[in-house]
Design a protein around this motif. Structure first.
Motif, PDB file in Angstrom:
ATOM      1  N   GLY A  26       0.808  -1.220   0.000  1.00 58.81           N
ATOM      2  CA  GLY A  26       0.000   0.000   0.000  1.00 58.81           C
ATOM      3  C   GLY A  26       0.841   1.269   0.000  1.00 58.81           C
ATOM      4  O   GLY A  26       0.402   2.317  -0.478  1.00 58.81           O
ATOM      5  N   ALA A  29       1.427   2.073  -3.543  1.00 61.17           N
ATOM      6  CA  ALA A  29       0.234   2.153  -4.399  1.00 61.17           C
ATOM      7  C   ALA A  29       0.121   3.528  -5.061  1.00 61.17           C
ATOM      8  O   ALA A  29      -0.204   3.641  -6.253  1.00 61.17           O
ATOM      9  CB  ALA A  29      -1.017   1.846  -3.577  1.00 61.17           C
ATOM     10  N   GLU A  30       0.421   4.581  -4.281  1.00 60.48           N
ATOM     11  CA  GLU A  30       0.276   5.936  -4.832  1.00 60.48           C
ATOM     12  C   GLU A  30       1.405   6.296  -5.809  1.00 60.48           C
ATOM     13  O   GLU A  30       1.362   7.346  -6.445  1.00 60.48           O
ATOM     14  CB  GLU A  30       0.176   6.960  -3.689  1.00 60.48           C
ATOM     15  N   THR A  35      -1.112  -3.191  -5.763  1.00 58.07           N
ATOM     16  CA  THR A  35      -0.985  -4.025  -4.562  1.00 58.07           C
ATOM     17  C   THR A  35      -1.289  -5.479  -4.954  1.00 58.07           C
ATOM     18  O   THR A  35      -1.598  -5.762  -6.116  1.00 58.07           O
ATOM     19  CB  THR A  35      -1.945  -3.554  -3.457  1.00 58.07           C
ATOM     20  N   GLU A  40      -8.167  -3.695  -6.190  1.00 64.54           N
ATOM     21  CA  GLU A  40      -7.181  -3.019  -7.027  1.00 64.54           C
ATOM     22  C   GLU A  40      -5.936  -3.888  -7.234  1.00 64.54           C
ATOM     23  O   GLU A  40      -5.024  -3.507  -7.941  1.00 64.54           O
ATOM     24  CB  GLU A  40      -6.720  -1.714  -6.353  1.00 64.54           C
ATOM     25  N   GLY A 191       0.281   0.315   5.130  1.00 65.92           N
ATOM     26  CA  GLY A 191      -0.033  -0.210   3.802  1.00 65.92           C
ATOM     27  C   GLY A 191       0.204  -1.689   3.633  1.00 65.92           C
ATOM     28  O   GLY A 191       0.625  -2.136   2.573  1.00 65.92           O
ATOM     29  N   THR A 192      -0.101  -2.449   4.677  1.00 68.52           N
ATOM     30  CA  THR A 192       0.022  -3.905   4.552  1.00 68.52           C
ATOM     31  C   THR A 192      -1.251  -4.569   5.047  1.00 68.52           C
ATOM     32  O   THR A 192      -1.849  -4.119   6.027  1.00 68.52           O
ATOM     33  CB  THR A 192       1.253  -4.462   5.301  1.00 68.52           C
ATOM     34  N   SER A 193      -1.630  -5.649   4.347  1.00 69.98           N
ATOM     35  CA  SER A 193      -2.826  -6.385   4.770  1.00 69.98           C
ATOM     36  C   SER A 193      -2.518  -7.231   6.013  1.00 69.98           C
ATOM     37  O   SER A 193      -3.440  -7.712   6.665  1.00 69.98           O
ATOM     38  CB  SER A 193      -3.330  -7.277   3.635  1.00 69.98           C
ATOM     39  N   ASN A 217      -3.696   2.815   7.169  1.00 74.16           N
ATOM     40  CA  ASN A 217      -4.259   2.028   6.067  1.00 74.16           C
ATOM     41  C   ASN A 217      -5.654   2.577   5.773  1.00 74.16           C
ATOM     42  O   ASN A 217      -6.365   2.936   6.712  1.00 74.16           O
ATOM     43  CB  ASN A 217      -4.344   0.546   6.496  1.00 74.16           C
ATOM     44  N   GLU A 219      -8.040   0.814   4.927  1.00 78.71           N
ATOM     45  CA  GLU A 219      -8.980  -0.241   5.336  1.00 78.71           C
ATOM     46  C   GLU A 219      -8.463  -0.920   6.600  1.00 78.71           C
ATOM     47  O   GLU A 219      -7.257  -1.088   6.760  1.00 78.71           O
ATOM     48  CB  GLU A 219      -9.068  -1.324   4.244  1.00 78.71           C
ATOM     49  N   THR A 221      -7.434  -4.059   8.930  1.00 78.49           N
ATOM     50  CA  THR A 221      -6.756  -5.318   8.596  1.00 78.49           C
ATOM     51  C   THR A 221      -6.769  -6.208   9.853  1.00 78.49           C
ATOM     52  O   THR A 221      -7.173  -5.746  10.927  1.00 78.49           O
ATOM     53  CB  THR A 221      -5.279  -5.060   8.217  1.00 78.49           C
ATOM     54  N   PRO A 234      -4.952   7.124   3.171  1.00 79.13           N
ATOM     55  CA  PRO A 234      -3.769   6.811   2.363  1.00 79.13           C
ATOM     56  C   PRO A 234      -2.471   7.288   3.009  1.00 79.13           C
ATOM     57  O   PRO A 234      -2.411   8.381   3.571  1.00 79.13           O
ATOM     58  CB  PRO A 234      -4.038   7.565   1.045  1.00 79.13           C
TER      59      PRO A 234
END
Ligand code: BJW
Ligand code: ZN
Length: 255
Positions: A26, A29-30, A35, A40, A191-193, A217, A219, A221, A234
């Protein structure tokens, strides 16, 4: 400043000596690097476990190489983003900053971070599976199908220097990551799941050892319930905000 910056975070960050960032796809990503998971993600056609493993490579090296060549080309054409740059700027504020990354894209180093631990390898490197000799990116990019070792009499299959499922992480990088987590006062998981182990255990271990765990993040996780602070959004917006707040705070302290 656009984010709600909790007091506990400001207090701990301003008193911290050692900071570690644990980063995932993540963060890039920008910059335009896709990812792995989610809508996405690049892995909608194949699950990560189906392509990023040695058995898949041995069965169909051409397919796996097609995918790595496409990704090498994407990565060669992108630049570090505001998140990478903000993490590099943390070095102005702290004497001990370690970036522990799962990413293989080299963007943290290109942004100027000096202490980068690469848990899953680096896509810019390749090596022969028979004799271990490195192969250049130019040679693997121009090869037809799966590249072969150019050492005389070898001809072994060349693979990217990354860590696939079922493979051990590089021992020295793992040791450096464990040490960075052990001394960190604050760990930023960004930025990691947080689903791939053993990497995902690192921020949890740091928290158990007393670090403040901050997750960034868009989202939630599986790490979110363990985070002391969850900053939802973000990385390219939130990290520069954190750096600005800390710079302002330091300026007041130094007055
Ligand atoms: C943003 C954003 C923005 C979007 N800002 N955020 C069962 C249970 C537990 C473990 C296992 C198990 N079965 C097997 C295992 C072990 C396995 C594993 O963990 N599997 C799980 C998936 C179940 N692990 C391994 O095999 C590891 N080795 C190992 O365990 O060795 C011991 C062993 C030996 C022998 C036998 C068995 C075990 C090795 C793992 C290697 C992972 N490799 C990959 C590929 C690297 C090379 C390459 O890139 O080609 O590493 S897979 C892929 O996942 C890659 C990544 O580094 C890794 C993590 O992904 P990441 O970075 O978290 O990305 P995403 O896409 O998942 O998430 C992106 C996030 O960003 C999302 O949350 C978004 O919301 C967010 N986001 N925009 C901030 N702007
Ligand atoms: Zn060779």
């Amino acid at each position: 400043m656009s984010i709600d910056f909790p007091d506990t975070l400001l207090k701990t960050l301003s008193a911290a000596h050692a900071v570690a960032a644990f980063t995932g796809a993540g963060v890039s990503a920008e910059s335009g690097v896709p990812t792995f998971r989610g809508n996405e993600g690049i892995w909608t056609r194949f699950k990560p476990e189906e392509l990023a493993n040695l058995a898949a490579f041995m069965k169909n090296p051409e397919l796996v190489w097609e995918w790595y060549r496409a990704r090498k080309t994407i990565i060669a054409g992108v630049e570090p983003n505001a998140a990478h740059k903000a993490l590099a700027a943390l070095e102005e504020l702290y004497g001990d900053v370690t970036i522990v990354t799962q990413n293989i894209d080299n963007l943290h180093r290109r942004a100027g971070s000096r202490t980068v631990v690469e848990l899953h390898g680096n896509i810019e490197r390749n090596y022969c599976m028979t004799c271990g000799t490195p192969a250049s990116n130019a040679s693997v990019l121009s090869a037809d199908g799966a590249p072969r070792c150019e050492v005389e009499g070898c001809g072994g299959l060349v693979r990217p220097d990354v860590v696939w499922f079922g493979e051990m992480l590089p021992e020295d990088e793992w040791d450096r990551a464990v040490r960075a987590m052990a001394r960190a006062d604050v760990v930023l998981s960004i930025g990691t799941s947080g689903v791939v182990y053993p990497a995902a255990s690192l921020p949890l271990t740091a928290k158990q050892q007393g670090a403040l765990l901050v997750e960034i993040n868009p989202e939630p996780t599986p790490l979110t319930p363990h985070a002391d602070v969850f900053l939802r959004g973000p990385a390219g917006s939130i990290l520069p905000d954190i750096v600005s707040v800390l710079r302002a705070h330091r300026a007041v302290q130094n007055r």
